[in-house]
Design an enzyme around this catalytic site. Sequence first.
Site, PDB file in Angstrom:
ATOM      1  N   ARG A  39      43.817  45.383  46.532  1.00 39.19           N
ATOM      2  CA  ARG A  39      44.406  44.817  47.731  1.00 39.19           C
ATOM      3  C   ARG A  39      45.650  45.598  48.145  1.00 39.19           C
ATOM      4  NH1 ARG A  39      44.233  38.560  47.147  1.00 39.19           N
ATOM      5  NH2 ARG A  39      45.146  39.296  45.221  1.00 39.19           N
TER       6      ARG A  39
ATOM      7  N   GLY B  16      34.395  35.996  27.197  1.00 42.75           N
ATOM      8  CA  GLY B  16      34.885  37.351  26.926  1.00 42.75           C
ATOM      9  C   GLY B  16      33.970  38.154  26.036  1.00 42.75           C
TER      10      GLY B  16
ATOM     11  N   LYS C  30      32.215  28.318  33.265  1.00 43.41           N
ATOM     12  CA  LYS C  30      31.463  28.986  32.193  1.00 43.41           C
ATOM     13  C   LYS C  30      30.281  28.135  31.749  1.00 43.41           C
ATOM     14  CE  LYS C  30      35.556  31.432  30.533  1.00 43.41           C
ATOM     15  NZ  LYS C  30      36.716  31.310  29.638  1.00 43.41           N
TER      16      LYS C  30
END
Lengths: 396, 396
Positions: free
Chosen positions: A40, A126, A197
């Site tokens: 950005r 992860g 998740k």
Amino acid sequence: MKRKQLVIGLFGFGNVGQGLCDVLRRVNPDNVRIARACVRNTKKHRDAPVPITDKADDIFNDPEINLIVELIDDADAAYVIVERALRQGIPVVSGNKKMLAYHIMDLIELQRLTGTALLYDASACGSIPVIRNLEEYYDNDLLISVKGILNGSSNFILSKIFNEGMDYSEALSIAQRLGFAESNPTLDVDGWDSLFKLVIITIHAFGVYVRPEEIFTFGIGRMTADDIRFANEKRRRIKLVGCAEKLGDDKLALTVMPQLISKQKYIYSVEDEFNGIVIKGMFYYKQFMFGRGAGGHPTGSSVLSDITAQTYDYRYEYKKLNSGHTPTYTTDFIFRIYYRYTTEGERHLLTFENINESYKSATYNYIVGDICLSELIRNADTLRRAEVFVAAYPAD
Amino acid sequence: MKRKQLVIGLFGFGNVGQGLCDVLRRVNPDNVRIARACVRNTKKHRDAPVPITDKADDIFNDPEINLIVELIDDADAAYVIVERALRQGIPVVSGNKKMLAYHIMDLIELQRLTGTALLYDASACGSIPVIRNLEEYYDNDLLISVKGILNGSSNFILSKIFNEGMDYSEALSIAQRLGFAESNPTLDVDGWDSLFKLVIITIHAFGVYVRPEEIFTFGIGRMTADDIRFANEKRRRIKLVGCAEKLGDDKLALTVMPQLISKQKYIYSVEDEFNGIVIKGMFYYKQFMFGRGAGGHPTGSSVLSDITAQTYDYRYEYKKLNSGHTPTYTTDFIFRIYYRYTTEGERHLLTFENINESYKSATYNYIVGDICLSELIRNADTLRRAEVFVAAYPAD
């Protein structure tokens, strides 16, 4: 086997993007290279080890780029990127769990239509390869439940509370200081991160998609010293648990909420910022997978595993979703909870099927009783706004 | 996705064969069916739920059979079956770790030549999907070590000793009574079973094959009350551990031996007949996988996962073996051991690089010191015959 040469267009250069670059520099695979990163604010990333742009077109119009890796925070912007990539026939690796939790069904259909792959193992837990394991290994009909500690930040806070006797706000501020919790910790401590998740995991574990807003989600943010003392007295610990559990052969219940966990359970011992998942099967009893659930390097390493899988054109096949015999999501599920409340109004907010314990004092009131999941869902918004605490209280 | 219809020829109908039938009956997949089982003694299996034969040709000449599942004990006979099946172009699922540990390189070549798949996830750690995870998920260059409790029988015995204060022979006889150890427990307690599994795991973890006889292997059969007391005094437990560990970037050391494990380690808490594997990577720190490592149903369930994988033509690709940059097996590796001995001759059997502790009394002598792995290998046969005990003594 001939591996594909991958030229990556990277979106996002935060913690995980940086982690991926570190991992790539060390592993130095000869068939993977980042061509460019789109961020950005290009000024912020002047020292990035790859060319930086703030124009998505610089990536989408680069004919060399044959893999998009999307690691940005904004779920809506991520969806735009992933959808565009798939429509252009460019495979994608994404770590954006919120985007996936809301758009996964569209993206599965888009993968089918375009024949282009989207991988996202890094989005859940992860470094633990939970999605690919559920997809590839555990056979649908043998799976009974998948439960786990899916959020490292809240688990870090709970570990400090139950191992070191800290109170909630002290533990939270340490987690924030060490970078395990955001300055606005809502996403983690209120269960939303775990919820996203769980939605993704449930697709691969049971072939069932349930929209996030249909799942009862309650966090640890309202936990008080009374709740902690109650848990300690019962020789349990409070853990924030995401749970998908088959009821009989054809029903499936889902919850994200604190649970009072006894010492015999595997997840009792999952400490600090770690994640742990217990997969229960009909014939192999229980399996337990455990590892770092967050952080730039573990997640970057998981992203690299997805990238590597793309070098040999791996795709999720959504075997269970396509199997034709999947369980149905139900909220008609009675289970035991601990409910701590303040006012009589709060007391009568919930209708219990059965009350096992009821305690009242000047400052602390609780009920241990059996309740229907649909009753909790019906009152979810009110519960989240009130000065109450709800935790599942499973049998030992 | 279209799944293949599988018609299975089964070799062997022992504990695991029976387990597989039980699992299949419950799961009842519509594309998997056992056509026939071949056993040595047909009289013993009169009540089997499938047609029984004692002639291998009845299976190999059945044109309907398109998958061989080999679950017999005899490693040589298993090799004959697997080799014949692959040459005939029939894919195979095998659980025979000894056969695989000795013949895996030939069988990899044969798979390549014939284009026919051999799957064997059930051969290492029963229900834990360790081989497929190492093959599919963990990227070679990031793996540092794979260590684990690979044998449920010996771990059951060690759990009884360290949790319930039993002595070795008492624990062994309970393990035998409960069916966790064979009447001849050599294969389990002397480390051979763990060794075979380690050889197979190392192929998939690091792309390196080492013949079983080249790996230092020492069991728990010679452990005495003195060794147990030593471990307890140091607040450690003795575990039988298979270990593959990278040294720098290009060397790999392998051992199967007892280790004095401190409480901080994950495998310290692997109890009873369970297996547990710790996978250490450069960037994700440690992962831990835990589950039932043996028994008819867990192993039968793992065999079924291999069978299911055959319905969509899954094959191991031996990515790391074929990667062209694999580490070299080395025995030039110095590490700390605890060495308990009786006679002066035994004392001088081993040359230490460095002695850290030395204790002598009328009945009990030991050395804690640093030794080269090659020195242990050179003396392995003598050590296994002597009244001594050797255990690795890693740092906390």
